[in-house]
Design a protein around this motif. Structure first.
Motif, short mmCIF file in Angstrom:
data_model
loop_
_atom_site.label_atom_id
_atom_site.label_comp_id
_atom_site.label_asym_id
_atom_site.label_seq_id
_atom_site.Cartn_x
_atom_site.Cartn_y
_atom_site.Cartn_z
N UNK A 93 40.41 45.10 42.97
CA UNK A 93 41.11 46.04 42.11
C UNK A 93 41.75 45.19 41.02
N UNK A 94 41.65 45.65 39.79
CA UNK A 94 42.15 44.85 38.67
C UNK A 94 43.23 45.62 37.92
N UNK A 95 44.31 44.92 37.64
CA UNK A 95 45.39 45.42 36.80
C UNK A 95 45.43 44.50 35.59
N UNK A 96 45.50 45.08 34.40
CA UNK A 96 45.44 44.29 33.18
C UNK A 96 46.74 44.39 32.39
N UNK A 97 47.10 43.28 31.75
CA UNK A 97 48.26 43.25 30.86
C UNK A 97 47.89 42.43 29.62
N UNK A 98 48.43 42.86 28.48
CA UNK A 98 48.08 42.23 27.20
C UNK A 98 49.00 41.06 26.84
N UNK A 99 50.10 40.89 27.58
CA UNK A 99 50.98 39.76 27.27
C UNK A 99 51.78 39.40 28.53
N UNK A 100 52.46 38.27 28.44
CA UNK A 100 53.18 37.76 29.60
C UNK A 100 54.28 38.68 30.09
N UNK A 135 35.79 42.90 34.44
CA UNK A 135 34.48 43.38 34.88
C UNK A 135 33.92 42.51 36.01
N UNK A 136 34.03 41.20 35.86
CA UNK A 136 33.54 40.30 36.92
C UNK A 136 34.31 40.52 38.22
N UNK A 137 35.61 40.67 38.12
CA UNK A 137 36.41 40.87 39.32
C UNK A 137 36.11 42.21 39.98
N UNK A 138 35.95 43.26 39.18
CA UNK A 138 35.60 44.58 39.76
C UNK A 138 34.24 44.53 40.43
N UNK A 139 33.32 43.80 39.84
CA UNK A 139 31.98 43.66 40.44
C UNK A 139 32.06 42.94 41.79
N UNK A 140 33.10 42.14 41.97
CA UNK A 140 33.32 41.45 43.24
C UNK A 140 34.24 42.25 44.16
N UNK A 141 34.43 43.53 43.84
CA UNK A 141 35.21 44.47 44.66
C UNK A 141 36.71 44.21 44.68
N UNK A 152 40.28 44.59 53.23
CA UNK A 152 41.31 45.23 52.43
C UNK A 152 41.01 45.02 50.95
N UNK A 153 41.41 45.99 50.15
CA UNK A 153 41.25 45.85 48.71
C UNK A 153 42.25 44.81 48.22
N UNK A 154 41.76 43.84 47.49
CA UNK A 154 42.60 42.80 46.92
C UNK A 154 42.83 43.12 45.46
N UNK A 155 44.06 42.98 45.00
CA UNK A 155 44.41 43.29 43.62
C UNK A 155 44.65 41.99 42.86
N UNK A 156 44.07 41.93 41.65
CA UNK A 156 44.23 40.77 40.79
C UNK A 156 44.82 41.24 39.46
N UNK A 157 45.84 40.54 39.00
CA UNK A 157 46.45 40.81 37.71
C UNK A 157 45.83 39.88 36.68
N UNK A 158 45.23 40.46 35.64
CA UNK A 158 44.62 39.69 34.56
C UNK A 158 45.51 39.84 33.33
N UNK A 159 46.02 38.71 32.83
CA UNK A 159 46.90 38.72 31.66
C UNK A 159 46.27 37.87 30.58
N UNK A 160 45.99 38.50 29.44
CA UNK A 160 45.46 37.77 28.28
C UNK A 160 45.69 38.62 27.04
N UNK A 161 46.06 37.99 25.95
CA UNK A 161 46.30 38.75 24.73
C UNK A 161 45.02 39.12 24.01
#
Length: 66
Positions: free
Chosen positions: A37-44, A29-35, A10-19
């Motif tokens: 799915x990445x969701x990004x946020x710029x703040x908490x 990029x590293x997470x996508x390379x490891x297959x 199954x596709x695993x989704x990771x939320x990356x939060x960093x300003x």
């Protein structure tokens, strides 16, 4: 280095939060390379909103399974 096996079927989704946009991009990029799915946020606050959105989506999807 030998190719790595996928994390799971199954596709695993990771939320990356960093300003810092550069940090977010590199981690994503590293997470996508490891297959992942990445969701990004710029703040908490945005990260929490996305977390709640994806969690409720997952709960809704599981309720729709026959």
């Amino acid at each position: 280095m030998p190719p790595q096996e996928p994390y799971s079927d199954q596709v695993q989704t990771v939320l990356v939060v960093d300003d810092d946009a550069t940090v977010r991009e590199v981690v994503a990029q590293y997470l996508r390379a490891a297959d992942f799915e990445v969701v990004e946020a710029a703040d908490g606050a945005s990260g929490l909103d996305l977390c709640l959105l994806y969690t409720s989506d997952a709960a809704d999807d599981s309720l729709r399974v026959d």
